[in-house]
Design a protein around this motif. Sequence first.
Motif, PDB file in Angstrom:
ATOM      1  N   LYS A 263      32.891  30.608  31.819  1.00 36.86           N
ATOM      2  CA  LYS A 263      33.605  30.551  30.992  1.00 36.86           C
ATOM      3  C   LYS A 263      33.246  31.578  29.698  1.00 36.86           C
ATOM      4  O   LYS A 263      34.200  32.474  29.231  1.00 36.86           O
ATOM      5  CB  LYS A 263      34.371  30.096  30.189  1.00 36.86           C
ATOM      6  CG  LYS A 263      35.535  29.933  29.109  1.00 36.86           C
ATOM      7  CD  LYS A 263      35.811  27.955  28.740  1.00 36.86           C
ATOM      8  CE  LYS A 263      36.638  28.452  27.769  1.00 36.86           C
ATOM      9  NZ  LYS A 263      37.232  27.240  26.900  1.00 36.86           N
ATOM     10  N   THR A 278      35.554  35.089  28.820  1.00 36.87           N
ATOM     11  CA  THR A 278      37.234  35.707  29.871  1.00 36.87           C
ATOM     12  C   THR A 278      38.061  34.555  30.339  1.00 36.87           C
ATOM     13  O   THR A 278      37.328  33.312  30.184  1.00 36.87           O
ATOM     14  CB  THR A 278      36.189  36.221  30.572  1.00 36.87           C
ATOM     15  OG1 THR A 278      37.295  36.091  32.092  1.00 36.87           O
ATOM     16  CG2 THR A 278      35.674  34.867  31.485  1.00 36.87           C
ATOM     17  N   ASP A 279      39.337  34.653  30.161  1.00 38.75           N
ATOM     18  CA  ASP A 279      39.641  34.155  30.070  1.00 38.75           C
ATOM     19  C   ASP A 279      40.100  33.782  32.152  1.00 38.75           C
ATOM     20  O   ASP A 279      40.755  32.766  31.962  1.00 38.75           O
ATOM     21  CB  ASP A 279      41.600  34.362  29.845  1.00 38.75           C
ATOM     22  CG  ASP A 279      41.469  35.863  30.298  1.00 38.75           C
ATOM     23  OD1 ASP A 279      41.048  36.640  31.012  1.00 38.75           O
ATOM     24  OD2 ASP A 279      42.825  36.131  30.719  1.00 38.75           O
ATOM     25  N   LYS A 280      39.638  34.563  32.487  1.00 34.00           N
ATOM     26  CA  LYS A 280      40.449  34.492  34.236  1.00 34.00           C
ATOM     27  C   LYS A 280      38.699  34.261  34.681  1.00 34.00           C
ATOM     28  O   LYS A 280      37.570  35.338  34.393  1.00 34.00           O
ATOM     29  CB  LYS A 280      39.936  35.532  34.503  1.00 34.00           C
ATOM     30  CG  LYS A 280      40.159  36.056  36.325  1.00 34.00           C
ATOM     31  CD  LYS A 280      40.858  37.130  36.613  1.00 34.00           C
ATOM     32  CE  LYS A 280      42.295  36.892  36.986  1.00 34.00           C
ATOM     33  NZ  LYS A 280      42.605  38.943  37.168  1.00 34.00           N
ATOM     34  N   HIS A 281      38.242  32.658  34.477  1.00 33.52           N
ATOM     35  CA  HIS A 281      36.648  32.556  34.532  1.00 33.52           C
ATOM     36  C   HIS A 281      36.077  33.538  35.635  1.00 33.52           C
ATOM     37  O   HIS A 281      36.591  33.674  37.177  1.00 33.52           O
ATOM     38  CB  HIS A 281      36.524  30.881  34.452  1.00 33.52           C
ATOM     39  CG  HIS A 281      36.929  30.495  33.527  1.00 33.52           C
ATOM     40  ND1 HIS A 281      36.942  28.681  33.390  1.00 33.52           N
ATOM     41  CD2 HIS A 281      37.793  30.383  32.646  1.00 33.52           C
ATOM     42  CE1 HIS A 281      37.572  28.611  32.584  1.00 33.52           C
ATOM     43  NE2 HIS A 281      37.664  29.765  31.799  1.00 33.52           N
ATOM     44  N   GLU A 283      34.250  33.845  38.667  1.00 31.14           N
ATOM     45  CA  GLU A 283      33.634  32.378  39.867  1.00 31.14           C
ATOM     46  C   GLU A 283      32.266  32.290  40.035  1.00 31.14           C
ATOM     47  O   GLU A 283      32.201  30.642  40.112  1.00 31.14           O
ATOM     48  CB  GLU A 283      34.676  32.917  41.165  1.00 31.14           C
ATOM     49  CG  GLU A 283      36.208  32.843  41.433  1.00 31.14           C
ATOM     50  CD  GLU A 283      36.206  33.390  42.181  1.00 31.14           C
ATOM     51  OE1 GLU A 283      35.637  33.786  43.803  1.00 31.14           O
ATOM     52  OE2 GLU A 283      37.272  32.883  42.316  1.00 31.14           O
ATOM     53  N   ASP A 315      42.481  42.341  42.639  1.00 29.23           N
ATOM     54  CA  ASP A 315      43.665  42.076  42.887  1.00 29.23           C
ATOM     55  C   ASP A 315      44.457  43.035  43.589  1.00 29.23           C
ATOM     56  O   ASP A 315      44.926  44.036  42.599  1.00 29.23           O
ATOM     57  CB  ASP A 315      44.113  41.229  41.857  1.00 29.23           C
ATOM     58  CG  ASP A 315      45.814  40.611  41.910  1.00 29.23           C
ATOM     59  OD1 ASP A 315      46.417  39.982  43.311  1.00 29.23           O
ATOM     60  OD2 ASP A 315      46.848  40.024  40.836  1.00 29.23           O
ATOM     61  N   TYR A 321      41.182  42.424  33.999  1.00 28.35           N
ATOM     62  CA  TYR A 321      40.382  41.095  33.219  1.00 28.35           C
ATOM     63  C   TYR A 321      40.139  41.583  31.774  1.00 28.35           C
ATOM     64  O   TYR A 321      39.926  42.092  31.323  1.00 28.35           O
ATOM     65  CB  TYR A 321      38.520  40.729  33.715  1.00 28.35           C
ATOM     66  CG  TYR A 321      39.146  40.918  34.115  1.00 28.35           C
ATOM     67  CD1 TYR A 321      38.182  39.291  34.512  1.00 28.35           C
ATOM     68  CD2 TYR A 321      38.234  41.359  36.274  1.00 28.35           C
ATOM     69  CE1 TYR A 321      37.480  38.820  36.185  1.00 28.35           C
ATOM     70  CE2 TYR A 321      38.251  40.713  37.392  1.00 28.35           C
ATOM     71  CZ  TYR A 321      37.739  39.532  37.475  1.00 28.35           C
ATOM     72  OH  TYR A 321      37.446  38.732  39.061  1.00 28.35           O
TER      73      TYR A 321
END
Length: 615
Positions: A263, A278-281, A283, A315, A321
């Motif tokens: 995170k 980051t809000d989009k962890h 991976e 995506d 991001y």
Amino acid sequence: MEEKKFDAKTLIGFLLIFGLFVLWFNTTQPTAEELEAQKKEQQKTEAATVDNKQEKETTAQEPVLNLSDSTAVANYKSKIGAFGYTPASEGTTVLENNVLYLRISNKGGQIVEAKMKNFVTYDSLPVHLVKDNNASFGLTFSTSDNRVLDTKDLYFEPSISKNGDNTVLSMKAKVSATDFLEYRYEIKPDEYLLDFNIRSQGLNGVLNSAAPIALVWKQKGIRHSKSATYENRYTRLTYNHDDGNISKLSESSDDEEEEVDVKWLSYRQHFFSSILATDKHFETAKLSSVNLVEDDTPETKFTKENTAVLPLKADAGELSYNMNLYYGPTDIKELSKYKELGLEDSIPYGWGIFGFINRYVFTPAYTFLSSFLPYGIAIIVMTILVRLLMSPVTYKSYLSQAKMKVLKPEIAELGEKYKDNPMKKQQETMKLYNKAGASPMSGCLPALLQLPVFYALFMFFPTSFALRQKPFLWADDLSSYDIIAELPFHIPLYGDHVSLFPILASIAIFFYMMMTSGQNMQQQPGMPNMKFILYLSPLMMLIFFNSYASGLSLYYFVSNLITIFIMLAIKKFIIDEDKIHAKIQENKKKPKKENKFQKKMREMMEQAEEQKKNR
């Protein structure tokens, strides 16, 4: 009753050991002429080393693109393919508010300078987290025409705009007028936290999304304190991963880890931190830390080099991001503003119950006290409060010691009576303890109860931002060591200076030991001299705390003084040894029921005694 006597021989031995210790180091030091010769030779060596290092660094640097050389520009554009649409233009853009100064380069679109406006280093220079190429931040990716690119090699086009009171900097590496890779920085008034976004537009035909895309962030921690080794001890890569777990890389050696679901990660440089959230962890994350401190000398400029390799996912062929960058103090007052990000978890409170005590007890208490008291006085007041709160534990400990002192003559009689039968002696001693309602272990439990408090404070003082560069008496910085004398030589483990607060703390501990060590301690055959071991504690504090935070030594000095006064008050006004003796004699007359543990121990001893007789 045996009266406790001052052990003058032990004290003399202790002083002689310390005197010999100092004498040895003084007599083995070189003469003034030898020191001068060594200094000149060292200066020559260091100058040669610096010259070689600078030569290597200059050789290793990538050549700067000569924008006036049309052939070089053509080769650059050929190398980067479609991204050559962006004009190659050297230069930087400044983003700043009242607390933070940032400079972002067109080359790579990355921050090349991050400076704190309200803080200075130990030698009064501005505190930098990024400066002179100590950091790099960029993406590595592949294109559809089989090029492998790094954004550090690309030129970005800057554009400044306003979003209310916020200033926005857009850095775009373009492939056409409308298609680009963008770094977007947004700085807010009076905040150390930036909004940072990575996104692409119209690159779904340019990026090879089947190949790896990675964000690579490297940074060497710049030295800010007078002791590089001390600062390095509290410099660590910390990260939030795997559903909220907080982990750290090694503080003392090289280390690396591969983690999942990251995170945020923090490059903490003792009192200052560079954090990416980051809000989009992410991976996965490959993290590494390399220790750069070899010697604690003025020439040591960096502490650790941290590296994070963070794979990104496209995506539908595009990147998007939303992140945050924090360049600022590792201060609860600042980091707690961003509870949704959980950045306050990067503060080194300690683990388990120690961290809980620091976070929810000592930090709020000290913040409150220092809001209206001088910082050193606030430490003294907090110490008094802690000792008063712990005084019931001190009372229990001293009561146990008093009971053992009263029983000492009877225990000695049992030892003499059963000197040829150790098992029987142990059985009778346990019976005596049970009847008298005393136990040699009952004094240990109160001491164990105090350990979480002591360890929590051991972590609190060196890492509390509130103490940084706050003076008290002769100490100019309560978060670092105080100096009353510089030594012309370096003593291993001790250092090249003399700190007064550890000396005062050691003296206080010595007298505390003198008060407590002789009451129930008996020398056992074949065992080391326990008094000597206890008297060794002040010497160990004197040596190892010489380079620790002066606020910590101040706490231990005041704490031991208060403990001594509390114990004297307990002995003088609360505990009456004659009454304790009478109470013990009364208890011995009463039938005493054994608990399960005592019964089991008695049965085991009796069984062992029976087996011994049979043999």
